[in-house]
Design a protein around this motif. Sequence first.
Motif, PDB file in Angstrom:
ATOM      1  N   PRO A 119       0.831  -1.215   0.000  1.00 38.24           N
ATOM      2  CA  PRO A 119       0.000   0.000   0.000  1.00 38.24           C
ATOM      3  C   PRO A 119       0.861   1.258   0.000  1.00 38.24           C
ATOM      4  O   PRO A 119       2.066   1.223   0.281  1.00 38.24           O
ATOM      5  N   ASP A 120       0.223   2.380  -0.273  1.00 38.09           N
ATOM      6  CA  ASP A 120       0.898   3.674  -0.201  1.00 38.09           C
ATOM      7  C   ASP A 120       1.407   3.919   1.217  1.00 38.09           C
ATOM      8  O   ASP A 120       0.758   3.539   2.211  1.00 38.09           O
ATOM      9  N   ALA A 121       2.577   4.571   1.306  1.00 37.86           N
ATOM     10  CA  ALA A 121       3.133   5.029   2.592  1.00 37.86           C
ATOM     11  C   ALA A 121       3.116   3.938   3.660  1.00 37.86           C
ATOM     12  O   ALA A 121       2.648   4.148   4.777  1.00 37.86           O
ATOM     13  N   SER A 122       3.639   2.765   3.310  1.00 33.87           N
ATOM     14  CA  SER A 122       3.541   1.618   4.212  1.00 33.87           C
ATOM     15  C   SER A 122       4.871   1.142   4.789  1.00 33.87           C
ATOM     16  O   SER A 122       4.882   0.264   5.652  1.00 33.87           O
ATOM     17  N   VAL A 123       6.004   1.671   4.319  1.00 33.86           N
ATOM     18  CA  VAL A 123       7.299   1.249   4.850  1.00 33.86           C
ATOM     19  C   VAL A 123       8.150   2.473   5.193  1.00 33.86           C
ATOM     20  O   VAL A 123       7.959   3.559   4.657  1.00 33.86           O
ATOM     21  N   ASP A 124       9.100   2.257   6.111  1.00 31.13           N
ATOM     22  CA  ASP A 124       9.963   3.344   6.565  1.00 31.13           C
ATOM     23  C   ASP A 124      11.205   3.528   5.694  1.00 31.13           C
ATOM     24  O   ASP A 124      11.764   4.626   5.640  1.00 31.13           O
ATOM     25  N   ALA A 125      11.670   2.440   5.064  1.00 39.40           N
ATOM     26  CA  ALA A 125      12.934   2.504   4.335  1.00 39.40           C
ATOM     27  C   ALA A 125      12.928   1.474   3.209  1.00 39.40           C
ATOM     28  O   ALA A 125      12.311   0.405   3.327  1.00 39.40           O
ATOM     29  N   VAL A 126      13.631   1.802   2.141  1.00 40.40           N
ATOM     30  CA  VAL A 126      13.781   0.891   1.001  1.00 40.40           C
ATOM     31  C   VAL A 126      15.265   0.805   0.667  1.00 40.40           C
ATOM     32  O   VAL A 126      15.975   1.818   0.640  1.00 40.40           O
ATOM     33  N   TYR A 127      15.707  -0.430   0.399  1.00 40.63           N
ATOM     34  CA  TYR A 127      17.120  -0.690   0.123  1.00 40.63           C
ATOM     35  C   TYR A 127      17.228  -1.537  -1.131  1.00 40.63           C
ATOM     36  O   TYR A 127      16.448  -2.480  -1.328  1.00 40.63           O
ATOM     37  N   ALA A 128      18.204  -1.223  -1.986  1.00 40.97           N
ATOM     38  CA  ALA A 128      18.425  -1.999  -3.209  1.00 40.97           C
ATOM     39  C   ALA A 128      19.913  -1.938  -3.569  1.00 40.97           C
ATOM     40  O   ALA A 128      20.402  -0.879  -3.964  1.00 40.97           O
ATOM     41  N   HIS A 129      20.597  -3.065  -3.412  1.00 37.18           N
ATOM     42  CA  HIS A 129      22.020  -3.142  -3.742  1.00 37.18           C
ATOM     43  C   HIS A 129      22.167  -3.711  -5.147  1.00 37.18           C
ATOM     44  O   HIS A 129      21.937  -4.891  -5.380  1.00 37.18           O
ATOM     45  N   MET A 130      22.488  -2.852  -6.107  1.00 39.59           N
ATOM     46  CA  MET A 130      22.713  -3.184  -7.515  1.00 39.59           C
ATOM     47  C   MET A 130      21.469  -3.736  -8.205  1.00 39.59           C
ATOM     48  O   MET A 130      21.564  -4.369  -9.244  1.00 39.59           O
ATOM     49  N   LEU A 131      20.300  -3.485  -7.651  1.00 44.11           N
ATOM     50  CA  LEU A 131      19.063  -3.911  -8.312  1.00 44.11           C
ATOM     51  C   LEU A 131      18.692  -2.951  -9.438  1.00 44.11           C
ATOM     52  O   LEU A 131      18.298  -3.388 -10.530  1.00 44.11           O
ATOM     53  N   LEU A 132      18.825  -1.650  -9.200  1.00 41.32           N
ATOM     54  CA  LEU A 132      18.426  -0.685 -10.225  1.00 41.32           C
ATOM     55  C   LEU A 132      19.305  -0.768 -11.461  1.00 41.32           C
ATOM     56  O   LEU A 132      18.895  -0.322 -12.543  1.00 41.32           O
ATOM     57  N   CYS A 133      20.515  -1.304 -11.332  1.00 40.55           N
ATOM     58  CA  CYS A 133      21.402  -1.398 -12.495  1.00 40.55           C
ATOM     59  C   CYS A 133      21.378  -2.792 -13.118  1.00 40.55           C
ATOM     60  O   CYS A 133      22.305  -3.177 -13.830  1.00 40.55           O
ATOM     61  N   MET A 134      20.300  -3.539 -12.885  1.00 44.54           N
ATOM     62  CA  MET A 134      20.112  -4.799 -13.589  1.00 44.54           C
ATOM     63  C   MET A 134      19.584  -4.491 -14.996  1.00 44.54           C
ATOM     64  O   MET A 134      19.643  -3.362 -15.458  1.00 44.54           O
ATOM     65  N   ALA A 135      19.028  -5.502 -15.652  1.00 42.93           N
ATOM     66  CA  ALA A 135      18.581  -5.332 -17.040  1.00 42.93           C
ATOM     67  C   ALA A 135      17.237  -4.629 -17.086  1.00 42.93           C
ATOM     68  O   ALA A 135      16.228  -5.173 -17.530  1.00 42.93           O
ATOM     69  N   LEU A 136      17.225  -3.392 -16.609  1.00 41.23           N
ATOM     70  CA  LEU A 136      16.025  -2.565 -16.616  1.00 41.23           C
ATOM     71  C   LEU A 136      16.232  -1.405 -17.578  1.00 41.23           C
ATOM     72  O   LEU A 136      17.300  -0.785 -17.587  1.00 41.23           O
ATOM     73  N   SER A 137      15.214  -1.091 -18.351  1.00 44.36           N
ATOM     74  CA  SER A 137      15.298   0.078 -19.217  1.00 44.36           C
ATOM     75  C   SER A 137      15.234   1.340 -18.373  1.00 44.36           C
ATOM     76  O   SER A 137      14.807   1.306 -17.207  1.00 44.36           O
ATOM     77  N   THR A 138      15.623   2.458 -18.956  1.00 44.37           N
ATOM     78  CA  THR A 138      15.538   3.730 -18.236  1.00 44.37           C
ATOM     79  C   THR A 138      14.097   4.016 -17.830  1.00 44.37           C
ATOM     80  O   THR A 138      13.833   4.478 -16.718  1.00 44.37           O
ATOM     81  N   ALA A 139      13.144   3.719 -18.704  1.00 43.59           N
ATOM     82  CA  ALA A 139      11.732   3.940 -18.378  1.00 43.59           C
ATOM     83  C   ALA A 139      11.311   3.063 -17.196  1.00 43.59           C
ATOM     84  O   ALA A 139      10.564   3.514 -16.306  1.00 43.59           O
TER      85      ALA A 139
END
Length: 228
Positions: A119-139
């Motif tokens: 849901p919206d506004a449901s967690v205090d913190a988000v962490y991602a180690h090298m996830l955003l630089c996987m095979a994801l397009s810029t969009a």
Amino acid sequence: MTRSTADQPHEREAGLAAEQRRHWERTYAANPGMYGAEASGPARHAARAFGEAGAHEVLELGAGHGRDALSFARAGFSVLATDFSDVGLAQLRAQAAADGLADLVRTATHDVRTPLPLPDASVDAVYAHMLLCMALSTAEIRALVREVARVLRPGGTFAYTVRHDGDAHYGAGTDRGDDIWEHGGFAVHFFSRALVEELAQGWTLREVHAFEEGELPRRLWRVTQTRP
């Protein structure tokens, strides 16, 4: 019927995503606990930042077999660990049970190309180690950061790391387009500083810290930003 050229990049992205999911499933199955049991340096930094911000719940994106998720649980955080690999998450659950941390760690199989299952506004913190630089397009990366902003509570912290365009592998290997280069079966989206700045628009950008990790070595940025 002639397909539009707009459909073709989407199909290439979907094909690459499926290839990468199969590759990671095989990799985790062949190499259980492949990254070891110790928390990564970025996870130790994030735990301090999350604690200073008064966080209690942490969402980890791309948790893999769970070394960082388990370290957050050991620090007293309640953790939801997500990944698109069922194999990696099964290893994470088994280790959490063995360490007596099952009450603090939940898992969910999830592909970040789709909306986050929260849901919206449901967690205090988000962490991602090298996830955003996987095979994801810029969009897809832009859409994911919007989702992170949606599920974070006001004042929540987002800590992530990415390989950047100063890395030795940038511009080498197989060109998959959109600054994605593939080496040894692993596809990486290398970030420019302009993309980091763009993704921080509407946030408070706390830090962009350059560091190196592993063999080669890999060159990364550790980014910490907070939701207003």
